[in-house]
Scaffold this motif. Sequence first.
Motif, short mmCIF file in Angstrom:
data_model
loop_
_atom_site.label_atom_id
_atom_site.label_comp_id
_atom_site.label_asym_id
_atom_site.label_seq_id
_atom_site.Cartn_x
_atom_site.Cartn_y
_atom_site.Cartn_z
N VAL A 26 -8.57 -10.07 7.53
CA VAL A 26 -8.86 -8.84 6.78
C VAL A 26 -7.60 -7.99 6.64
O VAL A 26 -7.31 -7.47 5.56
CB VAL A 26 -10.01 -8.04 7.44
N ALA A 27 -6.84 -7.85 7.72
CA ALA A 27 -5.63 -7.03 7.67
C ALA A 27 -4.63 -7.59 6.65
O ALA A 27 -4.00 -6.83 5.92
CB ALA A 27 -4.99 -6.95 9.06
N ARG A 28 -4.52 -8.91 6.59
CA ARG A 28 -3.60 -9.54 5.62
C ARG A 28 -4.06 -9.33 4.19
O ARG A 28 -3.25 -9.15 3.28
CB ARG A 28 -3.51 -11.04 5.89
N HIS A 29 -5.37 -9.40 3.95
CA HIS A 29 -5.89 -9.34 2.59
C HIS A 29 -6.20 -7.92 2.12
O HIS A 29 -6.47 -7.72 0.94
CB HIS A 29 -7.12 -10.24 2.46
N ASP A 30 -6.16 -6.97 3.00
CA ASP A 30 -6.25 -5.55 2.62
C ASP A 30 -4.81 -5.13 2.31
O ASP A 30 -4.15 -4.47 3.10
CB ASP A 30 -6.86 -4.74 3.77
N ALA A 31 -4.37 -5.52 1.15
CA ALA A 31 -2.95 -5.43 0.79
C ALA A 31 -2.37 -4.02 0.92
O ALA A 31 -1.25 -3.84 1.38
CB ALA A 31 -2.74 -5.97 -0.62
#
Length: 139
Positions: A26-31
């Motif tokens: 999630v942290a990676r894809h919550d740009a």
Amino acid sequence: MVASATCDRIFYDGGCGVCHWSVRFVARHDATGDAFRFAPLHGEVFAATIDEDIRRHLPDAMVVQTAAGELLLRSQGVVYILRRLGRSWKLLGSLLAIVPRPIRDFFYDRFAAGRHLLASKPEGSCPLLPPELRRRFDP
């Protein structure tokens, strides 16, 4: 750090390797980094934010607290997270939402029951992340 008015919080099991993987995902894809903040289920922020009577009845899995204060559990939280991430994840979340919640929750519960067998127990309650992502974590 306190979440902004548009920032949702994901509470996760700090002793679960699959939960750590999910948080990193999630942290990676919550740009932009402004959709979600993270805190462990047994941490200070969780205890201060969620009433004790409610905490006692929550599943030992990820819990999403929306910026409006609503708690989303099990598959409802997964669908919400995917939709909030946008792009193709939003489509996947919308497709999952078509499946009736009792069926989604059944499969979520089966997966959650065996999640400790899928990944080793992490050493700390916060996933290992690059420094630029660590600022989005609360104790």
